[in-house]
Scaffold this motif. Structure first.
Motif, mmCIF file in Angstrom:
data_model
loop_
_atom_site.group_PDB
_atom_site.id
_atom_site.type_symbol
_atom_site.label_atom_id
_atom_site.label_comp_id
_atom_site.label_asym_id
_atom_site.label_seq_id
_atom_site.Cartn_x
_atom_site.Cartn_y
_atom_site.Cartn_z
ATOM 1 N N MET A 86 3.658 -4.738 -7.193
ATOM 2 C CA MET A 86 4.955 -5.293 -6.804
ATOM 3 C C MET A 86 6.033 -4.254 -7.112
ATOM 4 O O MET A 86 6.267 -3.356 -6.332
ATOM 5 C CB MET A 86 5.206 -6.622 -7.516
ATOM 6 N N ASP A 87 6.655 -4.339 -8.292
ATOM 7 C CA ASP A 87 7.729 -3.403 -8.663
ATOM 8 C C ASP A 87 7.145 -2.265 -9.487
ATOM 9 O O ASP A 87 6.293 -2.493 -10.354
ATOM 10 C CB ASP A 87 8.803 -4.127 -9.476
ATOM 11 N N PHE A 88 7.633 -1.047 -9.249
ATOM 12 C CA PHE A 88 7.069 0.084 -9.985
ATOM 13 C C PHE A 88 7.984 1.305 -9.938
ATOM 14 O O PHE A 88 8.905 1.403 -9.117
ATOM 15 C CB PHE A 88 5.697 0.474 -9.425
ATOM 16 N N GLN A 89 7.679 2.242 -10.839
ATOM 17 C CA GLN A 89 8.218 3.600 -10.808
ATOM 18 C C GLN A 89 7.061 4.503 -10.402
ATOM 19 O O GLN A 89 5.988 4.472 -11.011
ATOM 20 C CB GLN A 89 8.739 4.006 -12.188
ATOM 21 N N LEU A 90 7.272 5.323 -9.384
ATOM 22 C CA LEU A 90 6.204 6.163 -8.849
ATOM 23 C C LEU A 90 6.625 7.624 -8.855
ATOM 24 O O LEU A 90 7.725 7.962 -8.422
ATOM 25 C CB LEU A 90 5.862 5.747 -7.421
ATOM 26 N N TRP B 40 10.957 1.264 -7.155
ATOM 27 C CA TRP B 40 10.745 0.328 -6.047
ATOM 28 C C TRP B 40 10.763 -1.108 -6.541
ATOM 29 O O TRP B 40 10.050 -1.463 -7.486
ATOM 30 C CB TRP B 40 9.398 0.622 -5.382
ATOM 31 N N THR B 41 11.596 -1.924 -5.905
ATOM 32 C CA THR B 41 11.610 -3.365 -6.145
ATOM 33 C C THR B 41 11.149 -4.044 -4.871
ATOM 34 O O THR B 41 11.803 -3.944 -3.829
ATOM 35 C CB THR B 41 13.017 -3.858 -6.523
ATOM 36 N N ALA B 42 10.017 -4.692 -4.929
ATOM 37 C CA ALA B 42 9.427 -5.312 -3.745
ATOM 38 C C ALA B 42 10.254 -6.512 -3.291
ATOM 39 O O ALA B 42 10.922 -7.162 -4.100
ATOM 40 C CB ALA B 42 7.999 -5.747 -4.045
ATOM 41 N N ALA C 95 13.751 -5.752 -0.218
ATOM 42 C CA ALA C 95 13.255 -4.596 -0.963
ATOM 43 C C ALA C 95 14.414 -3.660 -1.287
ATOM 44 O O ALA C 95 15.337 -3.487 -0.474
ATOM 45 C CB ALA C 95 12.201 -3.859 -0.153
ATOM 46 N N VAL C 96 14.366 -3.051 -2.461
ATOM 47 C CA VAL C 96 15.392 -2.099 -2.901
ATOM 48 C C VAL C 96 14.690 -0.867 -3.474
ATOM 49 O O VAL C 96 13.709 -0.994 -4.214
ATOM 50 C CB VAL C 96 16.319 -2.712 -3.970
ATOM 51 N N ALA C 97 15.197 0.322 -3.136
ATOM 52 C CA ALA C 97 14.562 1.548 -3.624
ATOM 53 C C ALA C 97 15.602 2.604 -3.980
ATOM 54 O O ALA C 97 16.604 2.766 -3.283
ATOM 55 C CB ALA C 97 13.607 2.106 -2.580
ATOM 56 N N THR C 98 15.340 3.299 -5.063
ATOM 57 C CA THR C 98 16.094 4.493 -5.449
ATOM 58 C C THR C 98 15.109 5.652 -5.468
ATOM 59 O O THR C 98 14.016 5.532 -6.035
ATOM 60 C CB THR C 98 16.739 4.313 -6.828
ATOM 61 N N ALA D 233 1.998 -8.770 -3.517
ATOM 62 C CA ALA D 233 1.625 -7.445 -4.008
ATOM 63 C C ALA D 233 0.818 -6.709 -2.950
ATOM 64 O O ALA D 233 -0.003 -7.309 -2.240
ATOM 65 C CB ALA D 233 0.823 -7.579 -5.300
ATOM 66 N N SER D 234 1.052 -5.397 -2.831
ATOM 67 C CA SER D 234 0.440 -4.613 -1.764
ATOM 68 C C SER D 234 0.025 -3.243 -2.280
ATOM 69 O O SER D 234 0.592 -2.739 -3.255
ATOM 70 C CB SER D 234 1.424 -4.434 -0.600
ATOM 71 N N PRO D 235 -0.939 -2.597 -1.610
ATOM 72 C CA PRO D 235 -1.328 -1.241 -2.001
ATOM 73 C C PRO D 235 -0.231 -0.236 -1.629
ATOM 74 O O PRO D 235 0.647 -0.514 -0.816
ATOM 75 C CB PRO D 235 -2.601 -0.975 -1.179
#
Length: 256
Positions: free
Chosen positions: A99-103, A182-184, A197-200, A231-233
């Motif tokens: 779901m939400d993560f830092q990549l 990433w915020t799903a 969805a929100v992304a920086t 949740a997704s790959p």
């Protein structure tokens, strides 16, 4: 009104006035709990912190499967700690869903890259790989050091949706990095969007997407749209252009 009640009300009012007149103290706004979990930062820039999930460290591709056939043993080429796109295999995606993560992810455009426009070092990082429509939310990977294309399709863009704030591309042959928060999206029971969805995104350490709110997926043709999912790959794209394939290394993720 009874005299006793009046006296009690006057006493309460007096206490409240006295409290209001007391000077503020630093302790009034201090929060002591819950205590944040301890995470040890990496000693080298770009290396994984102590709580990161390692998606690729150059040793194997065990965290990845073929997007078209999860049971297939066909994956990209692995050599010298680097995985390089094999266009005969197709896309790869993570075994796990998020779901939400830092990549953090690093890629390299071949030094001898050929082609132009969208046919020059094209790949993509789908922050949520979906089975419908455009296949998810794509952060573009492309050689745009001196390669002109539509701005919402260049490196650092959310494809066909949000151009990067600046062009932070390095020369072909040099390793480049994305750092993504990433915020799903969330959905209501009826499928309507509860929160988008929100992304920086930082490209080579430079901010290129600042809390960008996505309008939906990132199709090649047509307008973005949302459809309910969870949740997704994460998917890495094997693009169909004829230019030399790009490579990836040092991929890690922190669940948020």
């Amino acid at each position: 009104m009874k005299r006793s009640i009046i006296i009690a009300m006057m006493l309460v009012a007096t206490v409240l006035v006295a409290q209001a007149q007391q000077p503020a103290k630093p302790e009034d706004t201090e929060v002591w709990a819950p205590v944040p979990v301890k995470v040890s930062p990496a000693k080298l820039p770009g290396a994984a912190p102590s709580d990161a999930m390692i998606l690729f460290d150059g040793k194997d591709m065990d965290q990845w499967v073929n997007s078209g056939d999860s049971g297939s043993t066909k994956k990209w080429n692995l050599s010298d700690g680097i995985m390089t796109v094999d266009k005969s295999v197709g896309d790869l995606q993570t075994k796990e869903k998020f779901m939400d993560f830092q990549l953090h992810i690093e890629y390299r455009i071949p030094e001898n890259i050929s082609g132009s426009g969208q046919g020059r070092g094209n790949s993509g990082i789908f922050l949520a790989a979906l089975l419908w429509g455009a296949g998810g939310y794509e952060l573009q990977v492309l050689d745009n050091y001196t390669n002109k294309t539509y701005v919402n399709g260049q490196a650092g863009s959310f494809y066909k949706q949000s151009p990067p704030l600046v062009n932070a591309c390095l020369k072909p042959g040099e390793w480049q990095s994305y750092d993504i928060a990433w915020t799903a999206p969330r959905f209501n029971e009826d499928g309507s969007v509860k929160s988008p969805a929100v992304a920086t995104v930082f490209h080579n350490g430079i901010l290129v997407q600042n809390a960008t709110i996505l309008k939906g997926d990132t199709p090649y043709i047509g307008q973005p749209e949302y459809r309910k999912h969870g949740a997704s790959p994460i998917k890495l794209q094997s693009h169909g252009d004829k230019s030399e394939p790009i490579s990836y290394r040092n991929i890690w993720l922190r669940k948020l």
